[in-house]
Design an enzyme around this catalytic site. Sequence first.
Site, PDB file in Angstrom:
ATOM      1  N   LYS A  39      -2.268  -4.139  -7.106  1.00  0.00           N
ATOM      2  CA  LYS A  39      -2.376  -4.658  -8.458  1.00  0.00           C
ATOM      3  C   LYS A  39      -2.008  -6.131  -8.521  1.00  0.00           C
ATOM      4  CE  LYS A  39      -0.574  -0.311 -10.332  1.00  0.00           C
ATOM      5  NZ  LYS A  39       0.622   0.293 -10.975  1.00  0.00           N
ATOM      6  N   GLY A  40      -1.175  -6.562  -7.585  1.00  0.00           N
ATOM      7  CA  GLY A  40      -0.535  -7.862  -7.662  1.00  0.00           C
ATOM      8  C   GLY A  40      -1.443  -9.068  -7.838  1.00  0.00           C
ATOM      9  N   ASP A  98       3.460 -11.685   3.285  1.00  0.00           N
ATOM     10  CA  ASP A  98       4.840 -11.569   3.727  1.00  0.00           C
ATOM     11  C   ASP A  98       4.824 -11.390   5.253  1.00  0.00           C
ATOM     12  OD1 ASP A  98       7.614 -11.223   3.381  1.00  0.00           O
ATOM     13  OD2 ASP A  98       7.417  -9.079   3.119  1.00  0.00           O
ATOM     14  N   LYS A 126       4.931 -16.494   2.320  1.00  0.00           N
ATOM     15  CA  LYS A 126       6.310 -16.516   2.838  1.00  0.00           C
ATOM     16  C   LYS A 126       6.197 -16.588   4.356  1.00  0.00           C
ATOM     17  CE  LYS A 126       8.752 -13.371  -0.244  1.00  0.00           C
ATOM     18  NZ  LYS A 126       9.427 -12.060  -0.274  1.00  0.00           N
ATOM     19  N   PHE A 147      12.826 -12.929  -2.894  1.00  0.00           N
ATOM     20  CA  PHE A 147      12.013 -11.919  -3.553  1.00  0.00           C
ATOM     21  C   PHE A 147      11.558 -12.463  -4.899  1.00  0.00           C
ATOM     22  CE2 PHE A 147      10.808  -8.216  -5.934  1.00  0.00           C
ATOM     23  CZ  PHE A 147      10.077  -7.514  -4.993  1.00  0.00           C
ATOM     24  N   ASP A 154       5.570  -7.767  -8.855  1.00  0.00           N
ATOM     25  CA  ASP A 154       6.459  -6.852  -9.569  1.00  0.00           C
ATOM     26  C   ASP A 154       7.771  -6.584  -8.843  1.00  0.00           C
ATOM     27  OD1 ASP A 154       5.131  -5.261  -7.479  1.00  0.00           O
ATOM     28  OD2 ASP A 154       6.175  -3.572  -8.410  1.00  0.00           O
ATOM     29  N   ARG A 160       5.296  -8.102 -13.946  1.00  0.00           N
ATOM     30  CA  ARG A 160       3.993  -8.647 -13.522  1.00  0.00           C
ATOM     31  C   ARG A 160       3.443  -9.609 -14.565  1.00  0.00           C
ATOM     32  NH1 ARG A 160       2.083  -5.647  -9.092  1.00  0.00           N
ATOM     33  NH2 ARG A 160       2.586  -3.435  -9.102  1.00  0.00           N
TER      34      ARG A 160
HETATM   35  P1  IMP Z   1       2.928  -7.736   3.926  1.00  0.00           P
HETATM   36  O1  IMP Z   1       1.991  -6.635   4.271  1.00  0.00           O
HETATM   37  O2  IMP Z   1       4.258  -7.589   4.610  1.00  0.00           O
HETATM   38  O3  IMP Z   1       2.364  -9.124   4.133  1.00  0.00           O
HETATM   39  O4  IMP Z   1       3.325  -7.548   2.415  1.00  0.00           O
HETATM   40  C1  IMP Z   1       2.575  -7.981   1.386  1.00  0.00           C
HETATM   41  C2  IMP Z   1       2.898  -7.162   0.148  1.00  0.00           C
HETATM   42  O5  IMP Z   1       4.312  -6.970  -0.037  1.00  0.00           O
HETATM   43  C3  IMP Z   1       2.432  -7.920  -1.067  1.00  0.00           C
HETATM   44  O6  IMP Z   1       1.105  -7.609  -1.384  1.00  0.00           O
HETATM   45  C4  IMP Z   1       3.425  -7.480  -2.126  1.00  0.00           C
HETATM   46  O7  IMP Z   1       2.949  -6.311  -2.758  1.00  0.00           O
HETATM   47  C5  IMP Z   1       4.683  -7.159  -1.387  1.00  0.00           C
HETATM   48  N1  IMP Z   1       5.672  -8.263  -1.475  1.00  0.00           N
HETATM   49  C6  IMP Z   1       6.094  -9.049  -0.463  1.00  0.00           C
HETATM   50  N2  IMP Z   1       6.998  -9.948  -0.874  1.00  0.00           N
HETATM   51  C7  IMP Z   1       7.143  -9.747  -2.213  1.00  0.00           C
HETATM   52  C8  IMP Z   1       7.945 -10.399  -3.224  1.00  0.00           C
HETATM   53  O8  IMP Z   1       8.719 -11.347  -3.007  1.00  0.00           O
HETATM   54  N3  IMP Z   1       7.811  -9.914  -4.487  1.00  0.00           N
HETATM   55  C9  IMP Z   1       6.978  -8.882  -4.809  1.00  0.00           C
HETATM   56  N4  IMP Z   1       6.222  -8.256  -3.882  1.00  0.00           N
HETATM   57  C10 IMP Z   1       6.297  -8.676  -2.603  1.00  0.00           C
HETATM   58 MG    MG Z   2       0.227  -6.734  -3.173  1.00  0.00          MG
END
Ligand code: IMP
Ligand code: MG
Length: 169
Positions: A39-40, A98, A126, A147, A154, A160
Amino acid sequence: MNIKTLIDEKKIENRIKEVAKQIENDYSNEEIVIICILKGAAFFATDLAKRINLPVTVDFMKVSSYEGTESTKKIDFKLDISTDISNKNVIIVEDIVDTGRTLTYLKDYLNSKNPKSLKICTMLDKKERREFDLNPEYVCFEIPDKFVIGYGLDYDEKYRNLPYIGYIE
Ligand code: IMP
Ligand code: MG
């Protein structure tokens, strides 16, 4: 809860305009398919799409990661695209990268459908948290390892709808 502003509304708006222009230049008059990761990324993707003056179609995917049995995270597909992306220019639009796990899986999956090109556009990066070798072509803002919430992001499904990007102190 005390929410501090990391990136305000005006900065987001201005940066989206810049990135949209960059995309326009890179694809000069070609058609692009934007794939918004729910959703983000919904808030970012719609604002970005409105600023891109090219033929654009939009589709959506939803994935979630969960802890597997050996504490290895797995990606679960909840919603797939309905667009035929073979021989199309595809841009995956995500809220935040992330570790890079989610997009590494998504990229492999979408590449298997033989797009003409496949790039990633993320609102936030990040970088210092990266565990997978993944470099998004378009990044609005690199942020420190905090975070963050708002503008689609969210905490427990809340915040959101904040018009800015903030963090909880
Ligand atoms: P990755 O697969 O580790 O790159 O994670 C990405 C997903 O983690 C994003 O699509 C977010 O849903 C969630 N996420 C990572 N960091 C944050 C944050 O600081 N706030 C909110 N959601 C986060
Ligand atoms: Mg996401």
